[in-house]
Every structure is written in C-alpha cells, then in structure tokens.
Design an enzyme around this catalytic site. Sequence first.
Site, PDB file in Angstrom:
ATOM      1  N   GLN A  56      28.612  19.967 -19.506  1.00  0.00           N
ATOM      2  CA  GLN A  56      29.738  20.709 -18.954  1.00  0.00           C
ATOM      3  C   GLN A  56      30.907  20.722 -19.930  1.00  0.00           C
ATOM      4  O   GLN A  56      30.914  19.989 -20.930  1.00  0.00           O
ATOM      5  CB  GLN A  56      30.188  20.062 -17.636  1.00  0.00           C
ATOM      6  CG  GLN A  56      30.584  18.601 -17.777  1.00  0.00           C
ATOM      7  CD  GLN A  56      30.559  17.850 -16.472  1.00  0.00           C
ATOM      8  OE1 GLN A  56      30.696  18.420 -15.405  1.00  0.00           O
ATOM      9  NE2 GLN A  56      30.395  16.551 -16.538  1.00  0.00           N
ATOM     10  N   TYR A 102      42.564  12.338  -1.870  1.00  0.00           N
ATOM     11  CA  TYR A 102      41.165  12.787  -1.980  1.00  0.00           C
ATOM     12  C   TYR A 102      40.221  11.588  -1.932  1.00  0.00           C
ATOM     13  O   TYR A 102      39.248  11.570  -1.169  1.00  0.00           O
ATOM     14  CB  TYR A 102      40.964  13.567  -3.278  1.00  0.00           C
ATOM     15  CG  TYR A 102      39.518  13.900  -3.571  1.00  0.00           C
ATOM     16  CD1 TYR A 102      38.952  15.072  -3.109  1.00  0.00           C
ATOM     17  CD2 TYR A 102      38.719  13.015  -4.296  1.00  0.00           C
ATOM     18  CE1 TYR A 102      37.617  15.375  -3.367  1.00  0.00           C
ATOM     19  CE2 TYR A 102      37.389  13.299  -4.549  1.00  0.00           C
ATOM     20  CZ  TYR A 102      36.845  14.481  -4.082  1.00  0.00           C
ATOM     21  OH  TYR A 102      35.527  14.760  -4.328  1.00  0.00           O
ATOM     22  N   ASP A 122      35.208  10.209 -12.755  1.00  0.00           N
ATOM     23  CA  ASP A 122      36.641   9.998 -12.970  1.00  0.00           C
ATOM     24  C   ASP A 122      37.052   8.556 -12.696  1.00  0.00           C
ATOM     25  O   ASP A 122      38.146   8.137 -13.074  1.00  0.00           O
ATOM     26  CB  ASP A 122      37.466  10.945 -12.085  1.00  0.00           C
ATOM     27  CG  ASP A 122      37.071  10.870 -10.629  1.00  0.00           C
ATOM     28  OD1 ASP A 122      37.233   9.810 -10.000  1.00  0.00           O
ATOM     29  OD2 ASP A 122      36.589  11.892 -10.096  1.00  0.00           O
ATOM     30  N   ASP A 164      21.019   9.995 -15.101  1.00  0.00           N
ATOM     31  CA  ASP A 164      20.753  11.035 -14.112  1.00  0.00           C
ATOM     32  C   ASP A 164      20.645  10.393 -12.729  1.00  0.00           C
ATOM     33  O   ASP A 164      19.687   9.653 -12.452  1.00  0.00           O
ATOM     34  CB  ASP A 164      19.463  11.760 -14.472  1.00  0.00           C
ATOM     35  CG  ASP A 164      19.143  12.917 -13.539  1.00  0.00           C
ATOM     36  OD1 ASP A 164      19.816  13.062 -12.505  1.00  0.00           O
ATOM     37  OD2 ASP A 164      18.200  13.676 -13.854  1.00  0.00           O
ATOM     38  N   ASP A 166      29.506  11.993  -4.999  1.00  0.00           N
ATOM     39  CA  ASP A 166      30.721  12.559  -5.593  1.00  0.00           C
ATOM     40  C   ASP A 166      30.306  13.435  -6.763  1.00  0.00           C
ATOM     41  O   ASP A 166      30.732  13.248  -7.896  1.00  0.00           O
ATOM     42  CB  ASP A 166      31.652  11.430  -6.044  1.00  0.00           C
ATOM     43  CG  ASP A 166      33.071  11.924  -6.295  1.00  0.00           C
ATOM     44  OD1 ASP A 166      33.384  13.061  -5.897  1.00  0.00           O
ATOM     45  OD2 ASP A 166      33.861  11.164  -6.885  1.00  0.00           O
ATOM     46  N   GLU A 225      45.182  22.541  -1.001  1.00  0.00           N
ATOM     47  CA  GLU A 225      44.479  22.954   0.207  1.00  0.00           C
ATOM     48  C   GLU A 225      43.899  21.729   0.901  1.00  0.00           C
ATOM     49  O   GLU A 225      43.853  20.628   0.337  1.00  0.00           O
ATOM     50  CB  GLU A 225      43.363  23.958  -0.107  1.00  0.00           C
ATOM     51  CG  GLU A 225      42.269  23.430  -1.012  1.00  0.00           C
ATOM     52  CD  GLU A 225      41.206  24.478  -1.319  1.00  0.00           C
ATOM     53  OE1 GLU A 225      40.833  25.222  -0.391  1.00  0.00           O
ATOM     54  OE2 GLU A 225      40.752  24.546  -2.478  1.00  0.00           O
TER      55      GLU A 225
END
Length: 369
Positions: A152, A181, A205, A259, A280, A357
């Site tokens: 990514q 969150y 993260d 993975d 997550d 949001e």
Amino acid sequence: MAGHSVPVDFRVNPAKISNPVERKTLIQDFLPILEPFTGPLTEMSMCEVAGGNHFALYSSDSMTVSIKMYNNGLVSATVEYYTENVNKHKILNDDGRRIEKQLREKFDCSVTKVLPAIKRTPPINPYFTTSDDRILEYDVDKLVFEEKTEFQKVQIYHTKSFGNMLVLDDLQNLAESDTAYTHGLMSKGVESYEGKEVLILGGGDGALLWELLKEKPKFVTMIDIDDTVMRSCRKHLRSACGDCMDNYDGANYKIIVGDAIAYMQDYIKEGRLFDYVFADLTDVPISPTPRGELWDFMRTVIGSGTKLIKPATGKYMTHATGIQCSSALKMFEEQMAKLEPPVSFTRTSCHVPSFMEKWCFYQVTRQPS
C-alpha cells in the site's frame, strides 16, 4: 502553488435562459457582481450546447469565468485563477455571502450558493472523503512521511486540527486526536481485558495495542503485514501508540510482521482460542451488493476470526464504516448471520474527530456448540 476554482451557483426563471434577449441581459447583470474580484471581464466564447443549454467564457487579466446556463434555470459559474499561496483566497467567505445576497436581489432567486475555493493540484493534498463519499478538506500543512510498499501507499500528514494523521492508499486511518476511535473499537469501560488472551489482526498504527496494554491483559499477539506502517507510526504517531512498538517482543505482548490470514489458519488448525480477537484491517466495503474481492476478504477475516474466540465468552471486535452507510452495514450484518458456527452481535458507534463522522463498531459473540 495551485489553481483555485470558486463555484458560484444560482437559479433563475428558465425563461431568462431560453429567451436570447433575457439570456444576454442575465449575463450583463451577472458580470458586474463578479468584477470587483475578477477585474473587467471580456467575452472569449459564447455557444449553445447539447440539450438547449448555453455556455459562456469570460476572462480578465488574472482570472477566467465559465458560465453554464441550463434550460431548467440553473446558472453554474466557476471563477478560476492561479495563486502562489494555496491558502490565500481571493474570494473570502464573507465575499461569497455578499455575492449570494446580490444575486438574490438582482435575479429574485431563492437558491444561491458560493463555495470556498477548491484547490487544484496543490503541493500537499488536503482532500479526503467520508465513508459515503462526501468531500472533506483538512488543514494539512506538511507531509511528514511517505513510502510506497508492496502492500500500500503509506503517508502521514500533519494537520493543525488533528495532529499527525495516518493515511493508507489515500484513506485516512487514524490521527493523534482519535483516541475515541480506539476506545470505540475496544468498547473501553464495558469490556474487561485484565488477564485475557488477545489477538489483534492488523492494527499497525499501534494505538489499539497501546490502549489494551493499559488494561493489564495476560498476553496480546498483534499481526500486521506492513512493517513500514509500524515503523512510521512509532516515529510520527507516538502520542497515539506510545512506546509499545519500540520493541516487538514485550513482557506480555508480541508483534508479528506477517499475513494475519495465514496465522489465523494456523491457529485454527492448532485449536488455539482467544478471549478477544480484534479485526483492525479493512473497512466494510461500500458496494451495491456484497460481492467482489473486498467482500471476499471481509468474509474470510470474520469467518476465521470468529472461529478463534472462545464459545460464549470470547468476543470478536471489529470496526465497520460510517453510520450513514446503512446499506453497507445491513449487508455486513447479513454476512454475519450466515457464519458457521453461528454468532450474535451488538453494534455501537462514536464520533471520530479526524473522520469528521460517526463510526460503527461490532462486538461479536460465538454461540456455544
């Protein structure tokens, strides 16, 4: 350095557009409202386009104004200019409100709207979207990290409002402001993690691991495929992830670069069970039907993850998407209803500052055999 596009829209009686004389008068009355900002405007082009609509292009020394006049009465104009200072607007919000007032008075129209300038190809992208594709503009002032991995694109932006913000493949993932969150995902204050065995799928993260370790679990295993995410976050999102990713082996946790799907399959073969499994990873896909690669991935994750929680007492915890994406949430719940062994679930939500949001989370329990 960027181009600025300022939308100026209003509605008039359709006769003012279909009638050539009234259409010319409309433009003659409209241009003086813009010229205090654009300077004197000169006609460059005027023509009829498909469907009985009309287009006009005007230019001054430093700006262009394109005007689309639709046969239903909509007049949609765009004021465009180039600026060296991307955050310096030549038509301010107060100016826009004055233009709206003048348009209402001049054309007796009930609908008028002047939007702030849209920044075209600025040096740092300020635009991201909500889960239902509404555009958001962030007060970014710096790109502090960027790297394209085999998995990514990893970026960390600095924003004035939310601190540093992790962005993966152009989707905002977590900012330093977003403890809500992480607490929403773990149902903080509702669930007890003390002395529990926990598995985190993804979570690169580090924020979830950091918050869980404060709850004194027995052991936490975290599996994320992209070490670049962890490396960048432990440097630039330290207020969110603390120091837990400084070492990948701790007294009561282990971080595995690998993975998560493959590890889950191995755990299932071993008969290993956890008190909590956190997914997550990806959000619930937004699509007309629950088909495609992302839905297949989602089904694989939840199907394997729920097999790894202890029957009756264990919980599979996952984030979903924005609360306004009701059809996607319904499809996700329909997929959960098909799981074997069967599961039951609850849904919670909370407002995430940098997402701007309300976000949904699921707590899934595996029914006893």
